[in-house]
Design a protein around this motif. Structure first.
Motif, mmCIF file in Angstrom:
data_model
loop_
_atom_site.group_PDB
_atom_site.id
_atom_site.type_symbol
_atom_site.label_atom_id
_atom_site.label_comp_id
_atom_site.label_asym_id
_atom_site.label_seq_id
_atom_site.Cartn_x
_atom_site.Cartn_y
_atom_site.Cartn_z
ATOM 1 N N GLN A 54 0.673 -1.200 -0.013
ATOM 2 C CA GLN A 54 0.064 0.091 0.096
ATOM 3 C C GLN A 54 0.744 1.490 -0.063
ATOM 4 N N MET A 55 1.818 1.422 0.798
ATOM 5 C CA MET A 55 2.854 2.436 1.007
ATOM 6 C C MET A 55 3.428 2.542 -0.514
ATOM 7 N N SER A 56 3.938 1.394 -1.092
ATOM 8 C CA SER A 56 4.569 1.461 -2.280
ATOM 9 C C SER A 56 3.721 2.092 -3.364
ATOM 10 N N GLN A 57 2.720 1.602 -3.374
ATOM 11 C CA GLN A 57 1.560 2.126 -4.279
ATOM 12 C C GLN A 57 1.129 3.383 -4.273
ATOM 13 N N GLY A 58 0.876 3.906 -3.000
ATOM 14 C CA GLY A 58 0.588 5.226 -2.572
ATOM 15 C C GLY A 58 1.953 6.091 -3.253
ATOM 16 N N PHE A 59 2.883 5.720 -2.793
ATOM 17 C CA PHE A 59 4.218 6.808 -3.129
ATOM 18 C C PHE A 59 4.415 6.913 -4.580
ATOM 19 N N ARG A 60 4.394 5.714 -5.120
ATOM 20 C CA ARG A 60 4.819 5.415 -6.692
ATOM 21 C C ARG A 60 3.605 6.343 -7.433
ATOM 22 N N SER A 61 2.426 6.270 -6.950
ATOM 23 C CA SER A 61 1.561 6.894 -7.949
ATOM 24 C C SER A 61 1.459 8.571 -7.595
ATOM 25 N N ARG A 62 2.084 8.944 -6.544
ATOM 26 C CA ARG A 62 1.853 10.530 -6.126
ATOM 27 C C ARG A 62 3.478 11.136 -6.689
ATOM 28 N N VAL A 63 4.319 10.361 -6.809
ATOM 29 C CA VAL A 63 5.731 10.828 -7.218
ATOM 30 C C VAL A 63 6.191 10.214 -8.630
ATOM 31 N N GLY A 64 6.319 11.070 -9.707
ATOM 32 C CA GLY A 64 6.524 10.686 -10.943
ATOM 33 C C GLY A 64 8.072 11.060 -11.126
ATOM 34 N N PHE A 65 8.725 10.067 -11.926
ATOM 35 C CA PHE A 65 10.393 10.542 -12.190
ATOM 36 C C PHE A 65 10.542 10.404 -13.902
ATOM 37 N N VAL A 66 10.803 11.525 -14.399
ATOM 38 C CA VAL A 66 11.145 11.385 -15.837
ATOM 39 C C VAL A 66 12.761 11.420 -15.821
ATOM 40 N N PHE A 67 13.499 10.215 -16.081
ATOM 41 C CA PHE A 67 14.707 10.017 -16.334
ATOM 42 C C PHE A 67 15.306 10.790 -17.383
#
Lengths: 264, 323, 370
Positions: free
Chosen positions: A79-92
């Motif tokens: 849950q923590m991982s999904q929440g965090f990954r969907s709220r922060v995006g990274f363009v490499f």
């Protein structure tokens, strides 16, 4: 000011425990701001972005996102991982690493599907984000058929489709042609106007006042040595020389005052 | 990170062909290029150069395949799973057939299907024959001799220790069988891959029970071949720029290959670390989720029926005609 | 070494899948257990590398070309299970997209190049490398010999698969239905090209890469060598020993001798009872292959008992002579190879394809921060 959404306290990190990349870095990111990380190559700004995205974890110090500590263990929690990954995006910086799927459509679908979004909604969103970035005709291409600029757009689409609150960009305009650079600058302005929080690493100072309202300056020994508005920072020619962002032959910036000492 | 930025995709210079507008030169030449090419004649210039030139051809070939796959045609309308299953059924049928006539008739049918699937027939024939069947034909020639395939000698050549030596009817039949079977099998595979976009082929593999993880790896490998190819080309060019004369020779080129393998692996490893981070950043936790779903239509069911009947006709016809 | 569709009987193809499918499943599990999701991109990229290595056809003096597979190299760097996946993926890719190697014979090609080759090569590498330290020239030699032998064993397996076809699958009047050559022809033909040339290509790529990584990218080498001491100093407690070319050559000859009886299948029926036991593969941690071989053996045997007259003018003696000559040649080459590598490994390697990319992992890490 409002509460920080991302916060690093005394973060240090070294690659392979030998090559330092961050030395006791403390910083905050506030909701809705445009934050630029400035520094020479190898000064640690990419590493800081990876810390902010939970991809590498500080060897000392702490990183908190949305009030929760982010560690290797805490991200094990689904849950923590999904929440965090969907709220922060990274363009490499390297679109080749980011665009890894066999077709553009599958690439953009990767994030939403991983987040458990339904197929129909994913497909609709893909079409919308493709239209928004003006790349609808690329949908069924393979990545090797794309130019550098197109690949960058696909990489951005693959992050935007997840609608993150915070967007991290690593050297977004590096190795792009002027027109694509200008398009990307405009996009960052638009995203910011739409309420997104933007953090980007750059050593491109030309358009800094458009894409940042606050800057952090990294020295070559991996520390944050200055903070201020773009105008503040651009005015400190000695500081910029010292951290290797400009050299003696650089022309003064159009935005900078002729007086090298600012009044802040 | 800088190490990974340098390779330029060749696509930058050569824009992708637009469906239906493939220039004529694309349909010819380079088709003999085979990534295995276990055996082939040597020409002038170093083999590295030729391989790298060939890689541009590889790219063109792949793009041309994708182009055909998007045209309107018979096989393009069929569900890729149905195509994949029918490929396997027909390959097995081809493998059990023991009569050359049956194989040749089946081969003629692949040409007809190719025609109705918007595959240029001349190109299709070349693509199929240029490498493996012709090579097979040359390789099996000696096998027609009574030394290797004993039997009824139809063309006596000489006598050895009192025994007549020559080409046997069994040997000729065997050679004919293997060449026609190889040609038919390759035609079937090429028909599938020319009329199916790669992404759909992968999705079909997945839905037919190939583990998702394996398919994901195949898809990513496909994506990175072209990137790494670009790196190798760049390494070769930067080396050539620094060497005078010597690269022409195969010896220098051989050194290049072994030292490149190391650099390539290092680069690949760094790349894979970064790709891993890019996947994690978008929520990858080890579980693969696919976008593509298929709907099995009545046309697909009809097609499968036709394929099964065709396979049955092939096998039964073969038994009727005798072995 | 890629067998196309049409060369092998359906029964052989099924046997190939019977070996390949379980091995790929086990490999996927093993690999996922060890480093989890990280392996997905690593294996994908390695599969791409294997594909590229197979694409580089090195010309050989008789006017033909040979190519390496890269399976042993991947096995040394990431373990044999990773090599199984990477090479299988590369082969699938070739079979589907380029019609190179077939779809029905995919299982057989996987067995040869993605299973037998990495496991045999890896076992030899382990055997020769022993407890030497990671930067030791001995590891370079080990990698070279492993690549050479691994490729040759895979070629031998291919030759056997092709060579059993005419004796097992033929019509009543003796017309071969699939590949027409007998073992007595396929083994010398395949082995000559691979012993003399292709094996060296693979060996040089393995040795060259390990030597390169020893000086340029040690962290990559450490991935699969976690407990190996880095330098001589760390390994000081152990007795340093230089490899004797004769010892290594002897080992290679031993392996070939052990494999020789396989070839006797052609002229005689003796294979049925004892050959699978003589296969050293079981000792090398390859448990599934002997099972598959046993299956194969089962139906070879039944076909043999059907009373087919083996025909051909290939007496046992001729085969044995060619085997002995072949073995002497390999032995000789291995001795020369080890001697050569021993010499080369002493001096710093001269050529680098690209200065920019070679700069060790240290640079890599540094640039990543920028």
């Amino acid at each position: 000011m409002n509460e920080p959404i991302l916060e690093c306290i005394d973060v240090s990190y070294a690659y392979l425990d030998k090559f330092p990349a961050l030395e006791r870095v403390s910083m905050q990111v506030h909701a809705g701001e445009k934050l630029a990380l400035l520094g020479a190559n190898g000064s640690g700004k990419s590493t800081l972005l990876k810390v902010l995205d939970g991809l590498v974890f500080p060897q000392s110090g702490s990183f908190t996102a949305f009030g929760e500590p982010v560690t290797e263990e805490s991200l094990e929690d689904e849950q923590m991982s999904q929440g965090f990954r969907s709220r922060v995006g990274f363009v490499f910086q390297n679109s080749d690493a980011q665009v890894f799927s066999p077709s553009v459509r599958e690439e953009i679908a990767f994030g939403p599907l991983q987040m458990g979004m339904g197929r129909d909604e994913t497909l609709t969103r893909i079409d919308e984000v493709l239209a928004m970035l003006d790349i609808a005709e690329l949908a069924d291409r393979a990545p090797f058929q794309l130019s550098g600029g197109q690949k960058k757009r696909v990489a951005i689409a693959s992050v935007l489709v997840m609608n993150p609150e915070v967007l991290l960009f690593d050297e977004p305009t590096a190795a792009l042609d002027p027109r694509t650079q200008e398009w990307l600058t405009g996009l960052i302005e638009d995203l910011s106007a739409a309420g997104k929080t933007i953090v980007h690493a750059t050593h491109d100072l030309d358009v800094l006042d458009r894409i940042a309202d606050r800057c952090l300056v990294f020295s070559e020994d991996h520390r944050i040595v200055a903070e201020g508005t773009p105008a503040d920072i651009m005015g400190q020619r000695d500081l910029l020389l010292d951290v290797n962002l400009i050299h003696h032959h650089s022309r003064p910036f159009g935005t900078a005052t002729t007086d090298p000492v600012t009044t802040a | 990170m800088t190490t990974l930025d340098t390779p330029r995709p060749p696509a930058d210079e050569a824009p992708a062909p637009i469906a239906g507008k493939t220039p004529a030169w694309l349909l010819q030449g380079e088709m003999a290029m085979c990534p295995c090419g276990c055996i082939g004649k040597r020409k002038k210039g170093s083999f590295v150069e030729k391989t790298l030139d060939g890689s541009a051809g590889l790219l063109r070939q792949v793009m041309f395949g994708e182009d055909i796959a998007e045209r309107p045609g018979l096989l393009q309308r069929i569900d890729p799973r149905a195509k994949l299953l029918s490929l396997i059924i027909l390959l097995i049928a081809a493998a059990v057939v023991r009569n050359i006539v049956v194989l040749l008739v089946a081969y003629a049918f692949t040409l007809v299907v190719a025609y109705f699937s918007a595959v240029p027939v001349g190109f299709f024939i070349k693509r199929v024959w240029l490498f493996v069947p012709i090579f097979t034909g040359i390789v099996v020639l000696p096998a027609t001799l009574s030394f290797i395939t004993p039997g009824e000698i139809v063309i006596p050549l000489w006598t050895w220790q009192g025994q007549p030596v020559g080409i046997t009817s069994q040997g000729l039949t065997a050679a004919g069988l293997i060449v026609s079977r190889v040609a038919l099998s390759i035609s079937l595979v090429v028909l599938l891959t020319l009329t199916t976009p790669w992404v759909e082929l992968l999705a079909a593999l997945r839905s037919l029970g190939v583990p998702k993880m394996f398919v994901l790896i195949v898809g990513m490998a496909y994506r990175y071949i072209f990137l790494l190819l670009g790196s190798v080309t760049d390494m070769y060019e930067s080396r050539r720029a620094r060497t005078v004369g010597a690269v022409k020779h195969d010896k220098a080129a051989r050194e290049f290959v072994s030292s490149t393998a190391g650099a390539l692996l290092g680069k690949s490893h760094a790349l894979s670390e970064e790709v891993h981070q890019a996947m994690i950043a978008r929520g990858f936790r080890g579980d693969v989720k696919a976008l593509k779903t298929f709907a099995f239509t009545r046309a697909d069911a009809f097609y499968m029926l036709v394929v099964v009947i065709a396979a049955a006709v092939i096998v039964l016809g073969d038994q009727q005609l005798g072995r | 070494m890629h067998i196309p569709d049409g060369y092998l009987s359906p029964a052989t193809c099924i046997a190939g899948y019977a070996v390949a499918v379980p091995m790929i499943i086990i490999a996927s599990k093993k690999v996922q257990e060890t480093v989890k999701v990280r392996n997905v991109p690593t294996l994908a990229v390695l599969a791409a590398v294997a594909f590229l290595i197979m694409m580089f056809n090195v010309p050989i003096p008789d006017g033909t070309t040979a190519h390496a597979v890269g399976a042993v190299l991947i096995a040394i760097l990431l373990g044999p299970w990773a090599a199984v996946i990477a090479v299988s993926v590369a082969l699938l890719f070739q079979a589907l997209l380029f019609g190179d190697g077939g779809v029905l014979v995919y299982g057989v090609n996987v067995t040869n190049m993605a299973i037998i080759m990495p496991f045999v090569g890896y076992a030899i590498y382990k055997l020769i490398a022993g407890d030497s330290h990671l930067t030791s020239p001995r590891r370079v030699v080990a990698a070279g010999v492993a690549g050479y032998v691994g490729l040759n064993v895979a070629a031998l397996a291919t030759a056997i698969e092709l060579g059993i076809q005419p004796d097992l699958f033929h019509t009543a009047d003796g017309t071969p239905l699939y590949a027409p050559y007998h073992l007595a022809q396929t083994i010398p033909a395949m082995m000559l090209a691979h012993l003399v040339v292709a094996g060296f290509v693979e060996g040089i790529i393995c040795a060259g890469t390990v030597a390169y990584l020893q000086r340029a990218n040690l962290p990559l080498l450490q991935v699969n060598h976690k407990d190996v001491p880095l330098t001589e100093a760390e390994a000081a407690l152990r007795v340093k020993k230089r490899i004797s070319p004769w010892l290594v050559g002897g080992i290679a000859v031993g392996i070939m001798v052990l494999l020789t009886p396989l070839g006797l299948l052609a002229p005689g029926g003796a294979f049925g009872e004892d050959a699978p036991d003589e296969l050293p593969l079981g000792d090398l941690g390859l448990n599934a292959v002997p099972e598959g071989m046993a299956r194969l053996n089962g139906f070879w045997n039944s076909a043999v008992l059907n009373g087919y007259d083996f025909g051909g003018d290939a007496p046992v003696l001729g085969y044995l002579i060619s085997a002995v000559v072949g073995i002497l040649i390999v032995g000789g080459f291995v001795v020369v190879l080890v001697w050569g590598i021993n010499k080369v490994a002493r001096k710093p390697a001269a050529t680098d394809p690209s200065n920019t990319d070679d700069a060790a992992h240290a640079d890599d890490a540094g640039s990543r921060t920028g």
